[in-house]
Design a protein around this motif. Structure first.
Motif, short mmCIF file in Angstrom:
data_model
loop_
_atom_site.label_atom_id
_atom_site.label_comp_id
_atom_site.label_asym_id
_atom_site.label_seq_id
_atom_site.Cartn_x
_atom_site.Cartn_y
_atom_site.Cartn_z
N TYR A 92 47.56 16.50 7.59
CA TYR A 92 48.93 16.83 7.35
C TYR A 92 50.00 16.04 8.58
CZ TYR A 92 47.95 20.43 3.81
OH TYR A 92 47.40 21.00 2.62
N GLY A 108 59.10 19.39 6.92
CA GLY A 108 57.92 20.11 6.59
C GLY A 108 56.74 18.94 6.66
N PRO A 109 55.43 19.59 6.74
CA PRO A 109 54.32 18.86 6.61
C PRO A 109 54.12 18.08 5.37
CG PRO A 109 53.72 21.00 7.69
CD PRO A 109 55.26 21.02 7.14
N PHE A 157 51.29 15.95 3.19
CA PHE A 157 49.76 16.08 2.82
C PHE A 157 49.41 14.54 3.18
CE2 PHE A 157 45.44 16.80 1.28
CZ PHE A 157 45.64 16.05 0.37
N GLN A 163 42.50 15.17 2.00
CA GLN A 163 41.61 16.31 2.02
C GLN A 163 40.29 16.12 1.90
OE1 GLN A 163 41.72 19.48 -1.26
NE2 GLN A 163 41.99 20.62 0.48
N ARG A 180 38.69 14.44 -1.36
CA ARG A 180 39.07 15.17 -2.35
C ARG A 180 40.56 15.07 -2.86
NH1 ARG A 180 35.56 18.64 -5.11
NH2 ARG A 180 33.38 18.41 -4.16
N GLY A 181 41.27 14.41 -2.05
CA GLY A 181 42.65 14.17 -2.18
C GLY A 181 43.37 13.21 -1.13
N LEU A 212 37.83 24.80 -1.70
CA LEU A 212 38.80 24.18 -2.25
C LEU A 212 39.66 25.23 -3.34
CD1 LEU A 212 37.60 20.52 -3.12
CD2 LEU A 212 38.87 21.47 -1.07
N HIS A 263 40.21 29.71 -0.35
CA HIS A 263 41.14 28.47 -0.43
C HIS A 263 42.23 28.42 0.57
CE1 HIS A 263 43.18 30.71 -3.32
NE2 HIS A 263 44.31 29.99 -3.11
N GLN A 299 44.31 27.90 3.86
CA GLN A 299 44.29 26.87 4.69
C GLN A 299 44.71 27.42 6.07
OE1 GLN A 299 45.26 22.97 3.67
NE2 GLN A 299 44.49 22.96 1.50
N SER A 350 50.30 29.01 -7.10
CA SER A 350 49.96 29.76 -5.75
C SER A 350 51.05 29.51 -4.73
CB SER A 350 48.39 29.33 -5.36
OG SER A 350 47.40 29.72 -5.92
N PHE A 371 52.78 30.39 -0.86
CA PHE A 371 52.59 30.94 0.35
C PHE A 371 53.92 30.99 1.28
CE2 PHE A 371 48.13 30.42 0.01
CZ PHE A 371 47.87 29.43 -0.88
N LEU A 394 49.56 31.41 8.58
CA LEU A 394 49.88 32.03 7.27
C LEU A 394 50.52 33.48 7.38
CD1 LEU A 394 49.53 31.75 4.08
CD2 LEU A 394 47.24 32.76 4.56
N LYS A 407 50.67 35.32 0.92
CA LYS A 407 50.38 34.49 -0.16
C LYS A 407 50.40 35.03 -1.50
CE LYS A 407 45.36 35.61 -0.58
NZ LYS A 407 44.03 34.89 -0.56
N THR A 460 48.66 34.77 -5.50
CA THR A 460 47.98 34.09 -6.42
C THR A 460 47.71 34.86 -7.54
OG1 THR A 460 46.17 35.16 -5.22
CG2 THR A 460 46.73 33.11 -4.30
N LEU A 511 46.18 22.65 -7.30
CA LEU A 511 44.75 22.20 -7.49
C LEU A 511 44.44 21.18 -8.41
CD1 LEU A 511 43.18 25.96 -7.76
CD2 LEU A 511 43.06 24.40 -5.80
N GLY A 570 42.17 17.35 -9.26
CA GLY A 570 41.17 16.22 -9.18
C GLY A 570 39.95 16.62 -7.95
N GLY A 571 39.96 18.13 -8.08
CA GLY A 571 38.80 18.76 -7.11
C GLY A 571 39.30 19.00 -5.81
N GLY A 572 40.61 18.78 -5.63
CA GLY A 572 41.24 19.17 -4.11
C GLY A 572 42.14 20.16 -4.32
N ASN A 573 42.60 20.73 -3.22
CA ASN A 573 43.59 21.57 -3.11
C ASN A 573 44.65 21.37 -2.11
OD1 ASN A 573 45.14 23.98 -2.85
ND2 ASN A 573 43.44 25.15 -1.77
N LYS A 574 45.88 20.82 -2.70
CA LYS A 574 47.05 20.16 -1.76
C LYS A 574 47.91 21.07 -1.63
CE LYS A 574 50.49 16.79 -2.61
NZ LYS A 574 51.30 15.68 -3.36
N LEU A 575 48.52 21.30 -0.56
CA LEU A 575 49.55 22.14 -0.08
C LEU A 575 50.89 21.39 -0.14
CD1 LEU A 575 48.37 24.51 2.68
CD2 LEU A 575 48.44 24.76 0.25
N PHE A 592 54.67 21.21 1.02
CA PHE A 592 55.77 22.22 1.76
C PHE A 592 57.23 22.05 1.53
CE2 PHE A 592 53.29 24.11 5.63
CZ PHE A 592 51.83 23.31 5.03
#
Lengths: 117, 115
Positions: free
Chosen positions: A35, A42-43, A45, A48, A55-56, A97, A104, A106, B32, B34, B46, B49, B51, B96, B98-103, B105
């Motif tokens: 990030y 804020g951060p 992305f 990944q 994956r991203g 992930l 999952h 982070q 999800s 956080f 953290l 969370k 979920t 979630l 494409g197989g990824g988990n993007k945060l 903010f």
């Protein structure tokens, strides 16, 4: 257990140069994310990786690239640095992930502060 | 697209009084969510969370947040502020895809705690 570690902690580069930032995830974590946090924001992305595969990817130019190694550590590379690349670069790791529980979640490292002059 | 909006960029409270940091989310799916805290020159930690289990989530250091689907909100609260709570707080949504988990903010809320 050690948390996520990043190196170096601080870095000063000149416009047009290249930089490599490094990240070691928490032991047992297989996913690493990068990030960018510009001062006062804020951060955002960037990338990944999971099991050495991308994956991203966030909305960043091709000057930004990354890779993950067999030991799950990761490098972020930035070419042709611009003044606007000055930021705190954060690395985060997670067990997986997706999935239940904490798999999952982070966990973030302290970051690398990059200054481009 | 998923996003979060933090309604206050700065919040100031007196030590011992309640804390309320507001966050609204936008999501096409069950999100999800956080809350992370960032102390000066430190990494992100953290706090808690959500979920899709209990709507009232308890975190570390006495913080909690309530997921309200009808209001698309996930506000962070603490009954009594401590000087050590002064920091930047980020509301975050996880995507979630494409197989990824993007945060993703929010823009952050700077909490100031005064004596």
């Amino acid at each position: 257990d050690a948390g996520v570690t990043q190196s170096p902690t601080h870095l000063i580069k000149t416009r047009g140069q290249h930089v490599t930032l490094r990240c070691s995830p928490i032991s047992g974590h297989k996913s690493v994310s990068w990030y960018q946090q510009v001062l006062g924001q804020g951060p955002q992305f960037i990338f990944q990786y999971y099991e050495k595969e991308e994956r991203g990817r966030g909305n960043f130019p091709d000057r930004f690239s990354a890779r993950q190694f067999p030991n799950y550590s990761s490098e972020l590379n930035v070419n042709a640095l611009l003044l606007g690349d000055s930021a705190l670069y954060l690395c985060a790791s997670s067990l997986a992930l997706s999935g239940g529980g904490a798999s999952h979640e982070q966990y973030f490292g302290p970051g690398t502060r990059l200054t481009v002059t | 697209a998923q996003s979060v909006t933090q309604l206050d960029s700065h919040v100031s409270v007196s030590e011992g009084t309640p804390v309320l940091l507001r966050c609204n989310y936008s999501s096409s799916y069950s999100p999800s969510l956080f809350w992370y805290v960032q102390h000066p020159n430190k990494g992100l930690q953290l706090l808690l969370k959500y979920t899709s289990a209990a709507t009232l989530v308890k975190g570390i250091n006495g913080f909690e947040a309530e997921f309200k689907k009808s209001e698309t909100s996930f506000h962070l609260t603490k009954p009594s502020a401590h000087m050590s709570d002064a920091a930047e707080y980020f509301c975050v949504v996880s995507l979630l895809t494409g197989g990824g988990n993007k945060l993703t903010f929010g823009t952050g809320t700077q909490l100031k705690v005064e004596l």
